[in-house]
Scaffold this motif. Sequence first.
Motif, mmCIF file in Angstrom:
data_model
loop_
_atom_site.group_PDB
_atom_site.id
_atom_site.type_symbol
_atom_site.label_atom_id
_atom_site.label_comp_id
_atom_site.label_asym_id
_atom_site.label_seq_id
_atom_site.Cartn_x
_atom_site.Cartn_y
_atom_site.Cartn_z
ATOM 1 N N GLY A 164 1.732 -4.949 -5.766
ATOM 2 C CA GLY A 164 1.928 -6.373 -6.029
ATOM 3 C C GLY A 164 2.233 -7.088 -4.731
ATOM 4 O O GLY A 164 2.136 -6.508 -3.648
ATOM 5 N N THR A 165 2.595 -8.364 -4.818
ATOM 6 C CA THR A 165 3.020 -9.063 -3.618
ATOM 7 C C THR A 165 4.398 -8.529 -3.224
ATOM 8 O O THR A 165 5.098 -7.919 -4.034
ATOM 9 N N ALA A 166 4.781 -8.778 -1.983
ATOM 10 C CA ALA A 166 6.056 -8.254 -1.496
ATOM 11 C C ALA A 166 7.221 -8.719 -2.359
ATOM 12 O O ALA A 166 8.139 -7.940 -2.659
ATOM 13 N N ASP A 167 7.194 -9.989 -2.801
ATOM 14 C CA ASP A 167 8.299 -10.486 -3.625
ATOM 15 C C ASP A 167 8.286 -9.875 -5.023
ATOM 16 O O ASP A 167 9.353 -9.635 -5.615
ATOM 17 N N GLU A 168 7.106 -9.577 -5.555
ATOM 18 C CA GLU A 168 7.024 -8.950 -6.877
ATOM 19 C C GLU A 168 7.570 -7.519 -6.842
ATOM 20 O O GLU A 168 8.333 -7.114 -7.731
ATOM 21 N N VAL A 169 7.180 -6.761 -5.828
ATOM 22 C CA VAL A 169 7.660 -5.383 -5.703
ATOM 23 C C VAL A 169 9.162 -5.370 -5.429
ATOM 24 O O VAL A 169 9.903 -4.539 -5.961
ATOM 25 N N LEU A 170 9.620 -6.301 -4.607
ATOM 26 C CA LEU A 170 11.051 -6.396 -4.314
ATOM 27 C C LEU A 170 11.842 -6.663 -5.592
ATOM 28 O O LEU A 170 12.913 -6.064 -5.810
ATOM 29 N N ALA A 171 11.340 -7.536 -6.454
ATOM 30 C CA ALA A 171 12.035 -7.856 -7.706
ATOM 31 C C ALA A 171 12.155 -6.619 -8.594
ATOM 32 O O ALA A 171 13.192 -6.394 -9.225
ATOM 33 N N VAL A 172 11.094 -5.803 -8.630
ATOM 34 C CA VAL A 172 11.129 -4.576 -9.436
ATOM 35 C C VAL A 172 12.195 -3.623 -8.910
ATOM 36 O O VAL A 172 13.007 -3.081 -9.671
ATOM 37 N N LEU A 173 12.227 -3.410 -7.610
ATOM 38 C CA LEU A 173 13.177 -2.471 -7.027
ATOM 39 C C LEU A 173 14.611 -2.989 -7.109
ATOM 40 O O LEU A 173 15.549 -2.201 -7.270
ATOM 41 N N ARG A 174 14.795 -4.292 -7.011
ATOM 42 C CA ARG A 174 16.144 -4.861 -7.133
ATOM 43 C C ARG A 174 16.721 -4.645 -8.532
ATOM 44 O O ARG A 174 17.932 -4.606 -8.718
ATOM 45 N N GLY A 175 15.845 -4.499 -9.510
ATOM 46 C CA GLY A 175 16.297 -4.315 -10.881
ATOM 47 C C GLY A 175 16.726 -2.896 -11.206
ATOM 48 O O GLY A 175 17.142 -2.613 -12.330
ATOM 49 N N ARG A 176 16.645 -1.998 -10.253
ATOM 50 C CA ARG A 176 16.998 -0.599 -10.494
ATOM 51 C C ARG A 176 18.420 -0.301 -10.015
ATOM 52 O O ARG A 176 18.897 -0.891 -9.048
ATOM 53 N N GLU A 177 19.059 0.620 -10.685
ATOM 54 C CA GLU A 177 20.415 1.005 -10.305
ATOM 55 C C GLU A 177 20.437 1.693 -8.949
ATOM 56 O O GLU A 177 21.377 1.522 -8.174
ATOM 57 N N SER A 178 19.421 2.493 -8.667
ATOM 58 C CA SER A 178 19.337 3.182 -7.380
ATOM 59 C C SER A 178 17.875 3.441 -7.043
ATOM 60 O O SER A 178 17.007 3.422 -7.922
ATOM 61 N N ILE A 179 17.616 3.655 -5.767
ATOM 62 C CA ILE A 179 16.273 3.959 -5.285
ATOM 63 C C ILE A 179 16.357 5.270 -4.521
ATOM 64 O O ILE A 179 17.149 5.399 -3.585
ATOM 65 N N LYS A 180 15.562 6.233 -4.938
ATOM 66 C CA LYS A 180 15.615 7.551 -4.316
ATOM 67 C C LYS A 180 14.223 7.996 -3.886
ATOM 68 O O LYS A 180 13.213 7.465 -4.338
ATOM 69 N N GLY A 181 14.192 8.999 -3.028
ATOM 70 C CA GLY A 181 12.927 9.625 -2.653
ATOM 71 C C GLY A 181 12.339 9.114 -1.354
ATOM 72 O O GLY A 181 12.738 8.075 -0.824
ATOM 73 N N GLU A 182 11.379 9.875 -0.833
ATOM 74 C CA GLU A 182 10.665 9.491 0.376
ATOM 75 C C GLU A 182 9.718 8.340 0.056
ATOM 76 O O GLU A 182 9.047 8.345 -0.973
ATOM 77 N N ILE A 183 9.657 7.366 0.962
ATOM 78 C CA ILE A 183 8.874 6.155 0.697
ATOM 79 C C ILE A 183 7.872 5.888 1.813
ATOM 80 O O ILE A 183 8.195 5.989 2.998
ATOM 81 N N THR A 184 6.650 5.544 1.404
ATOM 82 C CA THR A 184 5.638 5.037 2.326
ATOM 83 C C THR A 184 5.358 3.592 1.930
ATOM 84 O O THR A 184 5.075 3.311 0.762
ATOM 85 N N LEU A 185 5.479 2.693 2.887
ATOM 86 C CA LEU A 185 5.265 1.264 2.643
ATOM 87 C C LEU A 185 3.956 0.835 3.275
ATOM 88 O O LEU A 185 3.741 1.030 4.473
ATOM 89 N N LEU A 186 3.073 0.248 2.469
ATOM 90 C CA LEU A 186 1.788 -0.243 2.956
ATOM 91 C C LEU A 186 1.741 -1.757 2.788
ATOM 92 O O LEU A 186 2.143 -2.284 1.741
ATOM 93 N N ILE A 187 1.259 -2.441 3.816
ATOM 94 C CA ILE A 187 1.217 -3.902 3.817
ATOM 95 C C ILE A 187 -0.217 -4.338 4.089
ATOM 96 O O ILE A 187 -0.856 -3.872 5.041
ATOM 97 N N ALA A 188 -0.724 -5.237 3.250
ATOM 98 C CA ALA A 188 -2.097 -5.707 3.419
ATOM 99 C C ALA A 188 -2.269 -6.433 4.744
ATOM 100 O O ALA A 188 -1.327 -7.043 5.264
ATOM 101 N N ARG A 189 -3.465 -6.350 5.281
ATOM 102 C CA ARG A 189 -3.760 -7.058 6.523
ATOM 103 C C ARG A 189 -3.643 -8.560 6.306
ATOM 104 O O ARG A 189 -3.778 -9.057 5.187
ATOM 105 N N GLY A 190 -3.387 -9.275 7.391
ATOM 106 C CA GLY A 190 -3.230 -10.716 7.294
ATOM 107 C C GLY A 190 -4.557 -11.419 7.074
ATOM 108 O O GLY A 190 -5.627 -10.857 7.335
ATOM 109 N N PRO A 191 -4.519 -12.677 6.616
ATOM 110 C CA PRO A 191 -5.752 -13.442 6.451
ATOM 111 C C PRO A 191 -6.395 -13.686 7.801
ATOM 112 O O PRO A 191 -5.712 -13.820 8.818
#
Length: 286
Positions: free
Chosen positions: A198-225
Amino acid sequence: MAGTIYLVATPIGNLEDITLRALRVLREADVIACEDTRHTRRLLDHYQIQKPLVSYHEHNEAARAEELVERAIAGSTVAVVSDAGMPGISDPGYRVVACAIARGVTLASIPGPTAAAAALAVSGLPAEAFRFGGFLPPKQTQRRKLLESLAAESATLVFYEAPHRILESLEDVITVLGPRPVVVARELTKVHEEFLRGTADEVLAVLRGRESIKGEITLLIARGPVPAVAAATVRERVEQLMSEQHLERMDALKLAARERGISKREAYKQWEENGSCQSKARESAF
């Protein structure tokens, strides 16, 4: 006869993700250098491999690299592994490679899984070109500065991030790059593997709603316009960036300058000149 130093890729989660060649090299090695001997022992036990282990991590890498090269010169076959993925890719490995090259020792790479490639392949973001940045800086100032420098990058951006910093990093992505599409790939190849898109703000909202965040994470960001730089004046481009990416004027000026390959001072000069020209144009219209 001198031996060989093998850099062996190991599973990033699922123990089945290892090549037949990697298993053969591990079985034939005289010694295996690893980040965490306990972690590597679990992998070796799974495949019934019994070999001497030595620690090789960020705190003893410089000294241990010399020792491993000396073993190879003496005729030993040395396998180097990290806890997950390919040694040297955001993991210890560079120093032993550099030392081996300097001493004329034979090196071999045994390819295998890496989290960056595994996440990119199924991210849904363009994968014909990507820029891997390793771990994002832990401090906000450095992190934002890095993201600013990559704002005009025309390839998908790939980073590793710790679970306790992913919220802060997404906040910085929104602040610096705007609501771009992102993917958070968590626990790749493991039981609880997850992809949040999703967009960065949409994904952030999902993760903020969790009690905790665990595990190894890979973050991918779309190229700019891809902006129509040549057709727009600096003022027009700055106003576009302020409107579309919600950047402050000075941040937009910096980005406009990078897009054109000019200094920030020159961009500011053109900004003022464009404004002056627009004012004169309005005056002549009356």
